[in-house]
Design a protein around this motif. Structure first.
Motif, PDB file in Angstrom:
ATOM      1  N   ALA A 135       1.067  -1.334   0.024  1.00  0.00           N
ATOM      2  CA  ALA A 135       0.110   0.138  -0.038  1.00  0.00           C
ATOM      3  C   ALA A 135       0.857   1.459  -0.115  1.00  0.00           C
ATOM      4  O   ALA A 135       0.493   2.105  -0.620  1.00  0.00           O
ATOM      5  N   MET A 136       1.895   1.220   0.803  1.00  0.00           N
ATOM      6  CA  MET A 136       2.848   2.424   0.696  1.00  0.00           C
ATOM      7  C   MET A 136       3.751   2.656  -0.620  1.00  0.00           C
ATOM      8  O   MET A 136       3.572   3.684  -1.063  1.00  0.00           O
ATOM      9  N   VAL A 137       3.926   1.442  -1.467  1.00  0.00           N
ATOM     10  CA  VAL A 137       4.423   1.862  -2.578  1.00  0.00           C
ATOM     11  C   VAL A 137       3.354   2.170  -3.747  1.00  0.00           C
ATOM     12  O   VAL A 137       3.947   3.205  -4.494  1.00  0.00           O
ATOM     13  N   LEU A 138       2.316   1.717  -3.476  1.00  0.00           N
ATOM     14  CA  LEU A 138       1.357   2.280  -4.528  1.00  0.00           C
ATOM     15  C   LEU A 138       1.043   3.862  -4.237  1.00  0.00           C
ATOM     16  O   LEU A 138       0.722   4.462  -5.107  1.00  0.00           O
ATOM     17  N   LEU A 139       0.749   4.154  -3.022  1.00  0.00           N
ATOM     18  CA  LEU A 139       0.600   5.374  -2.383  1.00  0.00           C
ATOM     19  C   LEU A 139       1.653   6.273  -3.046  1.00  0.00           C
ATOM     20  O   LEU A 139       1.233   7.439  -3.598  1.00  0.00           O
ATOM     21  N   GLY A 140       2.905   5.921  -2.739  1.00  0.00           N
ATOM     22  CA  GLY A 140       3.951   6.854  -3.287  1.00  0.00           C
ATOM     23  C   GLY A 140       4.005   6.840  -4.733  1.00  0.00           C
ATOM     24  O   GLY A 140       4.307   7.964  -5.240  1.00  0.00           O
ATOM     25  N   PHE A 141       4.029   5.798  -5.395  1.00  0.00           N
ATOM     26  CA  PHE A 141       4.326   5.813  -7.046  1.00  0.00           C
ATOM     27  C   PHE A 141       3.038   6.634  -7.592  1.00  0.00           C
ATOM     28  O   PHE A 141       3.193   7.741  -8.390  1.00  0.00           O
ATOM     29  N   ASN A 142       1.617   6.294  -7.080  1.00  0.00           N
ATOM     30  CA  ASN A 142       0.538   7.108  -7.753  1.00  0.00           C
ATOM     31  C   ASN A 142       0.594   8.554  -7.359  1.00  0.00           C
ATOM     32  O   ASN A 142       0.383   9.487  -8.347  1.00  0.00           O
ATOM     33  N   SER A 143       1.144   8.814  -6.320  1.00  0.00           N
ATOM     34  CA  SER A 143       1.319  10.357  -5.969  1.00  0.00           C
ATOM     35  C   SER A 143       2.448  11.039  -6.706  1.00  0.00           C
ATOM     36  O   SER A 143       2.211  12.115  -7.371  1.00  0.00           O
ATOM     37  N   GLY A 144       3.404  10.134  -6.967  1.00  0.00           N
ATOM     38  CA  GLY A 144       4.469  10.918  -7.850  1.00  0.00           C
ATOM     39  C   GLY A 144       4.217  10.932  -9.110  1.00  0.00           C
ATOM     40  O   GLY A 144       4.390  12.020  -9.850  1.00  0.00           O
ATOM     41  N   ILE A 145       3.221   9.958  -9.885  1.00  0.00           N
ATOM     42  CA  ILE A 145       2.786  10.037 -11.180  1.00  0.00           C
ATOM     43  C   ILE A 145       1.993  11.447 -11.305  1.00  0.00           C
ATOM     44  O   ILE A 145       2.194  12.003 -12.413  1.00  0.00           O
ATOM     45  N   ASN A 146       0.931  11.654 -10.385  1.00  0.00           N
ATOM     46  CA  ASN A 146       0.027  12.603 -10.233  1.00  0.00           C
ATOM     47  C   ASN A 146       0.881  13.974 -10.324  1.00  0.00           C
ATOM     48  O   ASN A 146       0.585  14.983 -11.108  1.00  0.00           O
ATOM     49  N   GLU A 147       1.832  14.210  -9.406  1.00  0.00           N
ATOM     50  CA  GLU A 147       2.659  15.190  -9.239  1.00  0.00           C
ATOM     51  C   GLU A 147       3.508  15.463 -10.523  1.00  0.00           C
ATOM     52  O   GLU A 147       3.623  16.644 -10.894  1.00  0.00           O
ATOM     53  N   MET A 148       4.081  14.548 -11.010  1.00  0.00           N
ATOM     54  CA  MET A 148       4.728  14.618 -12.168  1.00  0.00           C
ATOM     55  C   MET A 148       4.079  15.183 -13.391  1.00  0.00           C
ATOM     56  O   MET A 148       4.418  15.981 -14.192  1.00  0.00           O
ATOM     57  N   ASN A 149       2.563  14.716 -13.527  1.00  0.00           N
ATOM     58  CA  ASN A 149       1.932  15.095 -14.790  1.00  0.00           C
ATOM     59  C   ASN A 149       1.260  16.518 -14.237  1.00  0.00           C
ATOM     60  O   ASN A 149       0.937  17.097 -15.482  1.00  0.00           O
ATOM     61  N   SER A 150       1.326  16.946 -13.245  1.00  0.00           N
ATOM     62  CA  SER A 150       1.002  18.322 -13.048  1.00  0.00           C
ATOM     63  C   SER A 150       2.551  19.200 -12.827  1.00  0.00           C
ATOM     64  O   SER A 150       2.032  20.356 -12.150  1.00  0.00           O
ATOM     65  N   SER A 151       3.412  18.952 -13.208  1.00  0.00           N
ATOM     66  CA  SER A 151       4.630  19.451 -13.148  1.00  0.00           C
ATOM     67  C   SER A 151       5.048  19.992 -11.952  1.00  0.00           C
ATOM     68  O   SER A 151       6.076  21.136 -11.686  1.00  0.00           O
ATOM     69  N   LYS A 152       4.625  19.267 -10.802  1.00  0.00           N
ATOM     70  CA  LYS A 152       5.192  19.372  -9.656  1.00  0.00           C
ATOM     71  C   LYS A 152       6.444  18.305  -9.293  1.00  0.00           C
ATOM     72  O   LYS A 152       6.371  17.559  -8.596  1.00  0.00           O
ATOM     73  N   PHE A 153       7.605  18.809 -10.119  1.00  0.00           N
ATOM     74  CA  PHE A 153       8.719  18.002 -10.210  1.00  0.00           C
ATOM     75  C   PHE A 153       9.423  17.557  -8.768  1.00  0.00           C
ATOM     76  O   PHE A 153      10.004  16.736  -8.546  1.00  0.00           O
ATOM     77  N   ASN A 154       9.740  18.686  -7.997  1.00  0.00           N
ATOM     78  CA  ASN A 154      10.381  18.662  -6.818  1.00  0.00           C
ATOM     79  C   ASN A 154       9.263  17.557  -5.544  1.00  0.00           C
ATOM     80  O   ASN A 154       9.781  16.791  -5.171  1.00  0.00           O
ATOM     81  N   GLU A 155       8.162  17.809  -5.663  1.00  0.00           N
ATOM     82  CA  GLU A 155       7.202  16.784  -5.046  1.00  0.00           C
ATOM     83  C   GLU A 155       7.324  15.401  -5.436  1.00  0.00           C
ATOM     84  O   GLU A 155       7.319  14.364  -4.827  1.00  0.00           O
ATOM     85  N   ALA A 156       7.305  15.243  -6.732  1.00  0.00           N
ATOM     86  CA  ALA A 156       7.216  13.820  -7.403  1.00  0.00           C
ATOM     87  C   ALA A 156       8.465  13.298  -7.209  1.00  0.00           C
ATOM     88  O   ALA A 156       8.557  12.053  -6.919  1.00  0.00           O
ATOM     89  N   ALA A 157       9.721  14.030  -7.534  1.00  0.00           N
ATOM     90  CA  ALA A 157      11.210  13.325  -6.998  1.00  0.00           C
ATOM     91  C   ALA A 157      10.995  12.814  -5.732  1.00  0.00           C
ATOM     92  O   ALA A 157      11.403  11.669  -5.388  1.00  0.00           O
ATOM     93  N   GLN A 158      10.672  13.537  -4.578  1.00  0.00           N
ATOM     94  CA  GLN A 158      10.439  12.966  -3.365  1.00  0.00           C
ATOM     95  C   GLN A 158       9.618  11.843  -3.287  1.00  0.00           C
ATOM     96  O   GLN A 158       9.739  10.909  -2.581  1.00  0.00           O
ATOM     97  N   SER A 159       8.349  11.900  -3.861  1.00  0.00           N
ATOM     98  CA  SER A 159       7.422  10.662  -3.900  1.00  0.00           C
ATOM     99  C   SER A 159       8.226   9.238  -4.443  1.00  0.00           C
ATOM    100  O   SER A 159       8.026   8.329  -3.759  1.00  0.00           O
ATOM    101  N   PHE A 160       8.823   9.492  -5.439  1.00  0.00           N
ATOM    102  CA  PHE A 160       9.549   8.340  -5.877  1.00  0.00           C
ATOM    103  C   PHE A 160      10.780   8.096  -5.021  1.00  0.00           C
ATOM    104  O   PHE A 160      10.961   6.932  -5.114  1.00  0.00           O
ATOM    105  N   GLN A 161      11.251   8.875  -4.456  1.00  0.00           N
ATOM    106  CA  GLN A 161      12.198   8.447  -3.473  1.00  0.00           C
ATOM    107  C   GLN A 161      11.544   7.533  -2.305  1.00  0.00           C
ATOM    108  O   GLN A 161      12.350   6.835  -1.803  1.00  0.00           O
TER     109      GLN A 161
END
Length: 439
Positions: A135-161
């Motif tokens: 569940a943690m993996v999916l939460l972080g991954f989906n958050s990262g994808i949504n943030e990346m698609n919204s051009s929130k690249f700093n936040e997305a990088a942290q989610s993928f980390q």
């Protein structure tokens, strides 16, 4: 006798303290049953901080679960269910989410707690652990994808980390043999590299992108586009040449790589050299439309030079001749491959950009000069529109993808502006609405 009494008394104190801390673990569970996550967290934090129970795997597991509950949005899931000692429990996520402000590092705390728990219990139940960390993996991954698609690249990088941190829980052992996780974690590194590239953290991006280029799962033209762009900006000619050579061997027809190479040589002042090589290629394969497209782009880029920041430089004396050569090359490509959107697009953009230059002149001119230039500007737009319309039709027919999506946006933008200026307001609005739907 006195020493024995003291020893027995000391042991009694230790046992009493241990029992008290074990009671804290049970109190935490009881508080969760009452939907009081704040009190449960207080009890469990006390338990793991005390030497009597700071190696208790159950305490650390429960602490991980509580911190995980804090970060899972309750609008997606009202309750987090979990198994502990073969018993089913649940946490009210609305109550847990209320603690998010006071616990900004809850994700990391959950990961650290799970690591501690598994290190203290090497015979842990995978059945209990996997649903939680998945569940943690999916939460972080989906958050990262949504943030990346919204051009929130700093936040997305942290989610993928965060996802990659979960991947290292107990040295990654829980995920071994579990289908799909290798691909997901590999993609996380690629997406994180893309985020770093987008925000200019090139030194962080390079190792991730180079790893992606070597991995069959993530090996794609996009990776090489980013790497060549980075090495060009860094002025690392050796690495640029190495990566470009590898990229062209794998993706010889990718337009972005071709453009990168053309622009690279043009910036080095080697436009004529590029043209000579292209003409040699055309002599060997005269019916290959892509070569004519590249030749046209090279002519046009020479006619409209730009500096390293993308700003226009003074046009050469033979700019008009170069533009005509570009149009001839695009025309030949259209003849050879009538449904190819690229020569249509480049032809349309050439006329559109000429119209834009004339518009800039109009904005600086007096009324008389303005009226003299206006019909010339409109003529260029009317020449651009049919090419852009065909480019739009052919791009839609082949389907949008990473390679043509940016071009499609430029087509829609160009048509919207051209239609508006030439009194086709309804068509302009239609194109703008389509453009607004693009991510």
């Amino acid at each position: 006798m006195v020493k024995k009494i003291i020893t027995l008394f000391s042991l009694l104190l230790i046992m009493t303290e241990m029992n008290a801390q074990k009671q804290n673990i049970q109190n935490a569970i009881n508080s969760l049953k009452e939907k009081d996550v704040a009190t449960a967290k207080k009890y469990i934090d006390e338990a793991v901080a005390n030497p009597a129970t700071n190696t208790n795997a159950k305490a650390w597991m429960l602490r991980g679960i509580i911190n995980q509950a804090i970060i899972i949005p309750s609008e997606y899931l009202p309750k987090l269910q979990f198994i502990l000692d073969e018993k089913m429990y649940e946490i009210d996520l609305a109550s847990a989410n209320s603690l998010k402000g006071a616990n900004p590092n809850a994700f990391e705390e959950a990961v650290n707690s799970y690591n501690k728990s598994l290190s203290y219990d090497k015979k842990y139940s995978k059945q209990e652990v996997m649903p939680l960390i998945t569940a943690m993996v999916l939460l972080g991954f989906n958050s990262g994808i949504n943030e990346m698609n919204s051009s929130k690249f700093n936040e997305a990088a942290q989610s993928f980390q965060n996802v990659l941190k979960v991947a290292q829980i107990d040295e990654g052992k829980p995920f071994k043999g579990e289908a799909g996780f290798d691909t997901l974690f590999t993609n996380c590194k690629l997406y994180q590299g893309n985020c770093y590239y987008q925000i200019g953290k090139e030194d962080d991006a390079i190792p991730l992108l180079e790893e992606a280029a070597k991995n069959p799962i993530t090996q794609k033209a996009d990776v090489y586009v980013m790497l060549t762009d980075i090495y060009e900006r860094k002025g690392n000619t050796a690495k640029w040449s190495e990566v470009m050579k590898e990229a062209k061997a794998k993706y010889p027809n990718d337009k972005r790589l071709i453009n990168n190479e053309i622009n690279y040589y043009l910036k080095l002042g080697k436009g004529e050299e590029s043209i000579a090589k292209l003409k040699e290629g055309i002599a060997a394969e005269p019916n290959k439309a892509d070569l004519h497209i590249i030749l046209g782009q090279t002519y046009y880029n020479m006619a409209t030079p730009k500096d390293e920041k993308g700003n226009a430089k003074p046009a050469p004396a033979n700019a008009k001749e170069l533009e005509q050569n570009a149009l001839k090359s695009f025309s030949k490509a259209i003849e050879l491959d009538p449904k190819n959107p690229y020569p249509q697009f480049y032809s349309g953009i050439l006329f559109f950009n000429t119209a834009k230059d004339l518009t800039d002149e109009m904005n600086k001119a007096d009324d008389k000069k303005y009226k003299e230039i206006e019909p010339k500007r409109n003529e260029q737009l009317n020449l651009a529109i049919p090419f852009l319309e065909k480019a739009k039709t052919f791009t839609e027919a082949e389907g949008l993808n990473d390679g043509n999506r940016e071009m499609y946006k430029q087509i829609l933008s160009g048509l919207s502006q051209a239609y508006m200026i030439t009194d086709k307001a309804e068509k302009s609005t239609e194109m703008q609405n389509l453009l607004n739907k693009q991510k």
